[in-house]
Design a protein around this motif. Structure first.
Motif, PDB file in Angstrom:
ATOM      1  N   MET A  71      -8.472  -1.589 -30.293  1.00 38.31           N
ATOM      2  CA  MET A  71      -7.065  -1.660 -29.905  1.00 38.31           C
ATOM      3  C   MET A  71      -6.488  -2.999 -30.355  1.00 38.31           C
ATOM      4  SD  MET A  71      -4.522  -0.227 -28.442  1.00 38.31           S
ATOM      5  CE  MET A  71      -5.404   1.153 -27.721  1.00 38.31           C
ATOM      6  N   PRO A  72      -5.424  -2.992 -31.160  1.00 43.99           N
ATOM      7  CA  PRO A  72      -4.838  -4.264 -31.585  1.00 43.99           C
ATOM      8  C   PRO A  72      -4.304  -5.052 -30.393  1.00 43.99           C
ATOM      9  CG  PRO A  72      -4.016  -2.435 -32.909  1.00 43.99           C
ATOM     10  CD  PRO A  72      -4.742  -1.846 -31.754  1.00 43.99           C
ATOM     11  N   ILE A  73      -4.608  -6.339 -30.387  1.00 46.01           N
ATOM     12  CA  ILE A  73      -4.099  -7.243 -29.367  1.00 46.01           C
ATOM     13  C   ILE A  73      -3.266  -8.302 -30.072  1.00 46.01           C
ATOM     14  CG2 ILE A  73      -4.772  -9.002 -27.685  1.00 46.01           C
ATOM     15  CD1 ILE A  73      -7.208  -7.259 -27.058  1.00 46.01           C
ATOM     16  N   HIS A  74      -2.131  -8.612 -29.488  1.00 45.71           N
ATOM     17  CA  HIS A  74      -1.191  -9.535 -30.111  1.00 45.71           C
ATOM     18  C   HIS A  74      -0.955 -10.723 -29.195  1.00 45.71           C
ATOM     19  CE1 HIS A  74      -0.270  -6.301 -32.969  1.00 45.71           C
ATOM     20  NE2 HIS A  74      -0.213  -5.502 -31.918  1.00 45.71           N
ATOM     21  N   GLY A  75      -0.408 -11.786 -29.776  1.00 47.77           N
ATOM     22  CA  GLY A  75      -0.045 -12.947 -28.993  1.00 47.77           C
ATOM     23  C   GLY A  75      -0.806 -14.180 -29.398  1.00 47.77           C
ATOM     24  N   VAL A  76      -0.803 -15.177 -28.537  1.00 52.53           N
ATOM     25  CA  VAL A  76      -1.424 -16.459 -28.834  1.00 52.53           C
ATOM     26  C   VAL A  76      -2.185 -16.955 -27.607  1.00 52.53           C
ATOM     27  CG1 VAL A  76       0.327 -17.154 -30.521  1.00 52.53           C
ATOM     28  CG2 VAL A  76       0.674 -17.684 -28.108  1.00 52.53           C
ATOM     29  N   PHE A  77      -3.160 -17.838 -27.874  1.00 49.24           N
ATOM     30  CA  PHE A  77      -3.876 -18.472 -26.773  1.00 49.24           C
ATOM     31  C   PHE A  77      -4.470 -19.787 -27.249  1.00 49.24           C
ATOM     32  CE2 PHE A  77      -6.942 -15.782 -28.930  1.00 49.24           C
ATOM     33  CZ  PHE A  77      -8.098 -16.557 -28.997  1.00 49.24           C
ATOM     34  N   ASP A  78      -4.535 -20.721 -26.349  1.00 49.36           N
ATOM     35  CA  ASP A  78      -5.207 -21.991 -26.593  1.00 49.36           C
ATOM     36  C   ASP A  78      -6.710 -21.716 -26.676  1.00 49.36           C
ATOM     37  OD1 ASP A  78      -6.616 -24.473 -25.997  1.00 49.36           O
ATOM     38  OD2 ASP A  78      -4.663 -25.301 -25.455  1.00 49.36           O
ATOM     39  N   ALA A  89      -9.115 -23.298 -25.722  1.00 55.05           N
ATOM     40  CA  ALA A  89      -9.804 -23.640 -24.476  1.00 55.05           C
ATOM     41  C   ALA A  89      -9.808 -22.471 -23.503  1.00 55.05           C
ATOM     42  CB  ALA A  89      -9.139 -24.852 -23.831  1.00 55.05           C
ATOM     43  N   PHE A  90      -8.917 -21.511 -23.709  1.00 57.23           N
ATOM     44  CA  PHE A  90      -8.837 -20.339 -22.843  1.00 57.23           C
ATOM     45  C   PHE A  90      -9.271 -19.080 -23.598  1.00 57.23           C
ATOM     46  CE2 PHE A  90      -6.286 -23.454 -20.759  1.00 57.23           C
ATOM     47  CZ  PHE A  90      -6.467 -23.222 -19.408  1.00 57.23           C
ATOM     48  N   GLY A  91     -10.177 -19.257 -24.533  1.00 59.31           N
ATOM     49  CA  GLY A  91     -10.681 -18.124 -25.305  1.00 59.31           C
ATOM     50  C   GLY A  91     -11.345 -17.070 -24.458  1.00 59.31           C
ATOM     51  N   ALA A  92     -11.905 -17.461 -23.312  1.00 62.75           N
ATOM     52  CA  ALA A  92     -12.551 -16.479 -22.435  1.00 62.75           C
ATOM     53  C   ALA A  92     -11.556 -15.445 -21.931  1.00 62.75           C
ATOM     54  CB  ALA A  92     -13.211 -17.186 -21.258  1.00 62.75           C
ATOM     55  N   VAL A  93     -10.302 -15.847 -21.768  1.00 61.87           N
ATOM     56  CA  VAL A  93      -9.282 -14.895 -21.320  1.00 61.87           C
ATOM     57  C   VAL A  93      -9.024 -13.859 -22.419  1.00 61.87           C
ATOM     58  CG1 VAL A  93      -6.926 -14.623 -20.481  1.00 61.87           C
ATOM     59  CG2 VAL A  93      -8.238 -16.660 -19.859  1.00 61.87           C
ATOM     60  N   ALA A  94      -8.920 -14.316 -23.641  1.00 59.52           N
ATOM     61  CA  ALA A  94      -8.715 -13.392 -24.760  1.00 59.52           C
ATOM     62  C   ALA A  94      -9.894 -12.440 -24.905  1.00 59.52           C
ATOM     63  CB  ALA A  94      -8.503 -14.183 -26.056  1.00 59.52           C
ATOM     64  N   ASP A  95     -11.098 -12.961 -24.754  1.00 58.11           N
ATOM     65  CA  ASP A  95     -12.290 -12.115 -24.847  1.00 58.11           C
ATOM     66  C   ASP A  95     -12.296 -11.059 -23.746  1.00 58.11           C
ATOM     67  OD1 ASP A  95     -13.129 -13.603 -27.009  1.00 58.11           O
ATOM     68  OD2 ASP A  95     -14.526 -14.834 -25.843  1.00 58.11           O
ATOM     69  N   THR A  96     -11.929 -11.468 -22.536  1.00 59.02           N
ATOM     70  CA  THR A  96     -11.927 -10.526 -21.418  1.00 59.02           C
ATOM     71  C   THR A  96     -10.837  -9.491 -21.578  1.00 59.02           C
ATOM     72  OG1 THR A  96     -12.784 -12.252 -19.958  1.00 59.02           O
ATOM     73  CG2 THR A  96     -11.772 -10.345 -18.904  1.00 59.02           C
ATOM     74  N   PHE A  97      -9.678  -9.910 -22.083  1.00 54.24           N
ATOM     75  CA  PHE A  97      -8.584  -8.967 -22.314  1.00 54.24           C
ATOM     76  C   PHE A  97      -9.024  -7.899 -23.317  1.00 54.24           C
ATOM     77  CE2 PHE A  97      -4.124  -8.142 -23.992  1.00 54.24           C
ATOM     78  CZ  PHE A  97      -3.673  -7.525 -22.829  1.00 54.24           C
ATOM     79  N   ALA A  98      -9.691  -8.310 -24.377  1.00 55.26           N
ATOM     80  CA  ALA A  98     -10.210  -7.352 -25.357  1.00 55.26           C
ATOM     81  C   ALA A  98     -11.252  -6.443 -24.729  1.00 55.26           C
ATOM     82  CB  ALA A  98     -10.795  -8.102 -26.556  1.00 55.26           C
ATOM     83  N   ALA A  99     -12.117  -7.023 -23.889  1.00 52.97           N
ATOM     84  CA  ALA A  99     -13.156  -6.224 -23.229  1.00 52.97           C
ATOM     85  C   ALA A  99     -12.549  -5.196 -22.280  1.00 52.97           C
ATOM     86  CB  ALA A  99     -14.121  -7.143 -22.481  1.00 52.97           C
ATOM     87  N   ASN A 100     -11.414  -5.513 -21.685  1.00 52.67           N
ATOM     88  CA  ASN A 100     -10.762  -4.534 -20.816  1.00 52.67           C
ATOM     89  C   ASN A 100     -10.398  -3.273 -21.586  1.00 52.67           C
ATOM     90  OD1 ASN A 100     -10.942  -6.070 -18.505  1.00 52.67           O
ATOM     91  ND2 ASN A 100      -8.791  -6.694 -18.488  1.00 52.67           N
TER      92      ASN A 100
END
Length: 374
Positions: free
Chosen positions: A1-8, A10-21
């Protein structure tokens, strides 16, 4: 599923978890946002805005965030407290004289905002009257408390938005939706409000109910306490996406926005009450807002809540808000959440379209909130 947006990073764990969801937890469409020190460090969205997967979730997509709106209504009350226009230990009837009917003359603002007033229902309102503000207010004026005010506690699931909203209107003169827009959302540039505020229908994501959601099931069953409380909501086969839900004023449940907007509002509360030159209220008032008022079984839902003054406090089972026990905010049925963590100057929000199962916020929201602190 394509995910869009930006993240610092330092908060890569949030992006990883969002993808895992999306990959592992059945996410359909959602957004997540985090602020740190008043700066946006996560702003992600992805998935679909409709059940048929024909409309991608876009940067400007908004969705109904359910009871997140009760936290916004409580914020409006507290802004008037901060300005010296409302006294917490004054009777509500000082500002709203008709409220004194039905044995409510002694109920204070504090008793009301801590969920101790016993006004769980609007029994005098006709079935389906929820979008008629005047009818609902007259019904709540006549309502008798379920218990001696101050002696028990319960989540005022359907009524809090009306009670807080009418208190604001009586003191300030503006309806709660206008006050929220003019005093909070518009100054902050936060894309949030009660109803969709005239947004293009293509911008609004459809809610997808879960047959395993305790709130969804019980609120449709008039034999339950939640069913009695929500009897005032007009019934339709798809009431979460009903036109009245999107255009009316029901601040207990029909606040529409996205994670970016709600995280921005809570960022102001995480940073002493101001953000980017917009002042909402003082740091001292924020500390009063998040003082614990009760921690135990809720008389409405029979679930264990940890409650402050119009807001929920961090509690891992029902309202997970990271590692700080003093974090506070408000959940929404199905998994939406917004919270502030003043000690870490951090705020978080998650806005999904697919409701979670059970009575809490679900594994998708819990995993994201935990990942912020990873």
């Amino acid at each position: 599923m394509p995910i869009h947006g930006v993240f610092d990073p330092a908060f890569g764990a949030v992006a990883d978890t969002f993808a895992a969801n999306f990959r592992d937890r059945g996410e359909h469409g959602a957004a997540v946002a985090v602020y740190r020190d008043g700066r946006k460090v996560v702003d992600l969205w992805g998935g679909w805005a409709d059940p048929a997967r024909t409309r991608p979730w876009r940067e400007d997509t908004i969705v109904c965030m359910m009871s997140v709106g009760k936290g916004m209504a409580a914020l409006c009350v507290w802004m008037l407290v901060d300005r010296g226009l409302i006294e917490m230990d004054a009777p509500v009837a000082r500002y709203w004289p008709e409220f004194a009917q039905g044995g409510k003359a002694g109920i204070t603002v504090r008793t009301l905002i801590t969920g101790k007033a016993g006004l769980l229902y609007a029994d005098h309102a006709p079935d389906g009257a929820g979008y008629d503000w005047d009818v609902m207010i007259r019904a709540l004026e006549r309502q008798e408390p379920c218990w001696e005010p101050g002696t028990d506690h319960g989540y005022h699931s359907s009524t809090a938005g009306y009670l807080f909203g009418e208190l604001v209107r009586r003191v300030d003169g503006r309806p709660i939706d206008t006050f929220l827009a003019q005093e909070v959302c518009d100054p902050l540039g936060a894309d949030y409000g009660y109803g969709t505020r005239g947004a293009d229908s293509d911008r609004v994501a459809d809610m997808i109910p879960s047959a395993e959601s305790h709130t969804f099931v019980q609120s449709r069953d008039p034999s339950t306490k939640l069913g009695r409380a929500w009897r005032m909501r007009p019934q339709s086969p798809d009431h979460y996406n009903d036109r009245r839900m999107r255009e009316g004023l029901m601040p207990s449940t029909n606040g529409h926005g996205n994670a970016r907007a709600v995280a921005r509002i809570y960022a102001a509360l995480a940073c002493g009450g101001s953000l980017d030159g917009v002042h909402l209220l003082s740091a001292a008032t924020i500390d009063r807002m998040r003082e614990e008022s009760w921690f135990g079984q809720c008389a409405m839902t029979d679930r264990v809540f940890r409650y402050a003054h119009g807001f929920f406090l961090n509690e891992p089972n029902m309202s997970p808000m990271g590692t700080n026990p003093l974090a506070f905010g408000h959940p929404g049925a199905g998994g939406a959440l917004g919270f502030a963590d003043p000690e870490n100057r951090m705020s978080f929000s998650y806005s999904p379209s697919l409701m979670c199962a059970g009575g809490g916020l679900g594994e998708r929201c819990a995993a994201l909130a935990a990942s912020v602190y990873a």
